[in-house]
Write an enzyme that holds these catalytic residues in place. Structure first.
Site, PDB file in Angstrom:
ATOM      1  N   TYR A  77      -1.718  -0.066  10.268  1.00 48.31           N
ATOM      2  CA  TYR A  77      -2.025  -0.693   8.976  1.00 48.31           C
ATOM      3  C   TYR A  77      -0.815  -0.564   8.049  1.00 48.31           C
ATOM      4  CZ  TYR A  77      -3.651  -1.034   4.195  1.00 48.31           C
ATOM      5  OH  TYR A  77      -3.756  -1.361   2.857  1.00 48.31           O
TER       6      TYR A  77
ATOM      7  N   LYS B 124       2.090  -3.471   6.638  1.00 45.97           N
ATOM      8  CA  LYS B 124       2.493  -3.674   5.238  1.00 45.97           C
ATOM      9  C   LYS B 124       4.007  -3.536   5.087  1.00 45.97           C
ATOM     10  CE  LYS B 124      -1.594  -4.238   3.295  1.00 45.97           C
ATOM     11  NZ  LYS B 124      -1.992  -5.515   2.644  1.00 45.97           N
TER      12      LYS B 124
ATOM     13  N   SER C 102       0.824  -1.212   0.000  1.00 44.82           N
ATOM     14  CA  SER C 102       0.000   0.000   0.000  1.00 44.82           C
ATOM     15  C   SER C 102       0.853   1.255   0.000  1.00 44.82           C
ATOM     16  CB  SER C 102      -0.895   0.023   1.251  1.00 44.82           C
ATOM     17  OG  SER C 102      -1.517   1.281   1.396  1.00 44.82           O
TER      18      SER C 102
HETATM   19  C1  WQD Z   1      -9.845   9.600   0.431  1.00 44.28           C
HETATM   20  C2  WQD Z   1     -10.130  11.087   0.600  1.00 44.28           C
HETATM   21  C3  WQD Z   1     -10.412  11.730   2.885  1.00 44.28           C
HETATM   22  C4  WQD Z   1     -14.140   9.465   3.478  1.00 44.28           C
HETATM   23  C5  WQD Z   1      -7.162   4.686   2.390  1.00 44.28           C
HETATM   24  C6  WQD Z   1      -6.234   3.862   3.261  1.00 44.28           C
HETATM   25  C7  WQD Z   1      -6.091   2.507   2.744  1.00 44.28           C
HETATM   26  C8  WQD Z   1      -5.757   2.475   1.286  1.00 44.28           C
HETATM   27  C9  WQD Z   1      -6.436   3.565   0.468  1.00 44.28           C
HETATM   28  C10 WQD Z   1      -5.245   0.253   0.627  1.00 44.28           C
HETATM   29  C11 WQD Z   1      -9.374  11.707   1.774  1.00 44.28           C
HETATM   30  C12 WQD Z   1     -11.707  11.932   2.091  1.00 44.28           C
HETATM   31  C13 WQD Z   1     -12.991  10.012   2.929  1.00 44.28           C
HETATM   32  C14 WQD Z   1     -15.214  10.324   3.846  1.00 44.28           C
HETATM   33  C15 WQD Z   1     -13.939  12.212   3.080  1.00 44.28           C
HETATM   34  N1  WQD Z   1      -6.167   1.225   0.784  1.00 44.28           N
HETATM   35  N2  WQD Z   1     -12.909  11.355   2.733  1.00 44.28           N
HETATM   36  N3  WQD Z   1     -15.072  11.674   3.632  1.00 44.28           N
HETATM   37  O1  WQD Z   1      -7.469   7.661   3.405  1.00 44.28           O
HETATM   38  O2  WQD Z   1      -6.566   8.128   1.051  1.00 44.28           O
HETATM   39  O3  WQD Z   1      -6.500   5.837   1.953  1.00 44.28           O
HETATM   40  O4  WQD Z   1      -7.550   3.980   1.223  1.00 44.28           O
HETATM   41  O5  WQD Z   1      -4.113   0.317   0.927  1.00 44.28           O
HETATM   42  O6  WQD Z   1      -7.315   1.869   2.999  1.00 44.28           O
HETATM   43  O7  WQD Z   1      -4.953   4.404   3.263  1.00 44.28           O
HETATM   44  O8  WQD Z   1      -8.697   6.853   1.348  1.00 44.28           O
HETATM   45  O9  WQD Z   1     -11.070   6.875   0.677  1.00 44.28           O
HETATM   46  O10 WQD Z   1     -10.490   7.006   3.160  1.00 44.28           O
HETATM   47  O11 WQD Z   1     -10.053   8.977   1.687  1.00 44.28           O
HETATM   48  O12 WQD Z   1     -13.846  13.437   2.898  1.00 44.28           O
HETATM   49  O13 WQD Z   1     -16.295   9.891   4.366  1.00 44.28           O
HETATM   50  O14 WQD Z   1     -11.502  11.250   0.872  1.00 44.28           O
HETATM   51  O15 WQD Z   1     -10.207  12.803   3.797  1.00 44.28           O
HETATM   52  O16 WQD Z   1      -9.040  13.027   1.416  1.00 44.28           O
HETATM   53  P1  WQD Z   1      -7.281   7.242   1.992  1.00 44.28           P
HETATM   54  P2  WQD Z   1     -10.146   7.370   1.761  1.00 44.28           P
END
Ligand code: WQD
Length: 340
Positions: A148, A152, A124
């Site tokens: 997490y 990894k 990741s």
């Molecule tokens: C994306 C953007 C949030 C939810 C995660 C983890 C891990 C990885 C990829 C595998 C950010 C914003 C989110 C919400 C929001 N997977 N957001 N409201 O945190 O980049 O990464 O996914 O390794 O699981 O690292 O992904 O989809 O949670 O957030 O505003 O209800 O959306 O702040 O900017 P993230 P995400």
């Protein structure tokens, strides 16, 4: 090849299974169904035209995995099984080390005992932490900030040590950025249990009326519109990246790591607008406080995978949104939904 696919009933795993089987590989799935559904096996078959072999079990169960390897003459492993919630890992680190690290240790012991020569590992971009420069390449410092990501990173390190001790072993670590979307049939997609942690499944559930409003975590980041920017990659592009890694290992040994992203970032508001356009539904949202642990902006340098794997992402944000909505629509209209 005869591939053992751990976590093959999950979101990423089911798409990898379809791509591998469509390319003529035999797939054997081991999945404990802790974050997936047994019904997915049938839907993989509906798409791929044949039923993958399925065992419900723990990938850390050395005896089980050795038996599966021998029984099906497994020559390659694609290891996707693992917990993946950043937030939960902060609250329950031991759960993540036990499941992700110790589970992988058992799998590796079984592979070594049965002399399996190839492994593709689901890593990741979280291992990079807060980007020090952009785009993020594979040499970027690894400053994990949660259990997490650290699980990894520990596994990547274990694989480096094992690879050094066994030069004939081929290992590829694929560092995912943000997988979204679904297979074009609408039969498989992202279907998290409980409240979604990630943006896309939450957006989909707001658009479908299942949830009232999307909380946008922060509107004051140093980005063009103030909301978080991420490298969203279509899950089918990601799945094809696993096939490319398997092909790479048919003629390469040693330890390798590649970013799987598109090389372009989109903000939360851009994602909302794209999704509203593709789904024809509005996504009510409100800007709230930043989420602990979030970074402002992250997107991948994708040159290494283009050169090394002869692979690049090709699908656009519009397809990511339309395919995610098609999957949700099938669920909502009583399509074959995952059994609880
Ligand atoms: C994306 C953007 C949030 C939810 C995660 C983890 C891990 C990885 C990829 C595998 C950010 C914003 C989110 C919400 C929001 N997977 N957001 N409201 O945190 O980049 O990464 O996914 O390794 O699981 O690292 O992904 O989809 O949670 O957030 O505003 O209800 O959306 O702040 O900017 P993230 P995400």
């Amino acid at each position: 090849m005869k591939v053992l696919l751990t976590g093959g009933c999950g979101y990423i795993g089911s798409h990898v299974a379809v791509v591998l089987m469509s390319a003529g590989h035999e797939v054997v799935i081991v999945d404990d169904l802790s974050n997936s559904h047994r019904d997915v096996v049938g839907r993989i078959a509906d798409i791929a035209g044949q039923l993958p072999v399925f065992y419900q079990g723990d990938v850390g169960d050395v005896a089980l995995v050795r038996d599966v390897i021998r029984r099906h003459q497994i020559d390659s492993v694609i290891h996707l099984a693992g917990f993946k919630s950043v937030g939960e890992s902060v609250q329950l680190p031991l759960k993540y080390y036990q499941n992700n690290v110790c589970g992988t240790l058992g799998l590796l012991q079984a592979m070594e005992a049965e002399s399996v020569p190839r492994l593709v590992f689901s890593s990741s971009a979280t291992i990079y932490g807060d980007p020090q420069y952009l785009p993020v390449d594979e040499a970027h410092p690894q400053r994990v900030i949660n259990a997490y990501g650290r699980s990894k990173l520990h596994i990547e390190g274990m694989l480096q040590d094992i690879s050094a001790s066994r030069p004939s072993l081929g290992v590829v670590c694929l560092r995912y950025f943000n997988p979204v979307g679904a297979h074009g049939s609408g039969l498989i997609g992202e279907y998290p249990r409980g409240t979604p942690n990630n943006l896309m499944p939450y957006v989909v559930q707001v658009a479908s009326g299942e949830r009232e409003v999307l909380n946008v975590f922060g509107g004051d980041y140093p980005t063009p519109d103030g909301t978080g920017v991420r490298d969203y990659i279509h899950v089918m592009d990601l799945a094809e990246g696993h096939l490319a890694a398997l092909n790479f290992l048919s003629s390469n040994s040693g330890w390798h790591a590649f970013n799987l992203g598109t090389g372009r970032g989109f903000s939360v508001l851009e994602m909302i607008r794209a999704f509203e356009k593709e789904s024809g539904h509005t996504v009510p949202y409100r800007i709230t406080a930043r989420r602990e642990g979030d970074v402002a902006c992250s997107y991948a340098d994708v040159q290494a995978a283009a050169r090394g794997l002869n692979w690049k992402a090709t699908r656009a944000l519009e397809d990511m949104c339309s395919s995610a909505w098609r999957f949700q629509s099938r669920l909502s209209t009583g399509g074959r939904s995952p059994a609880d």
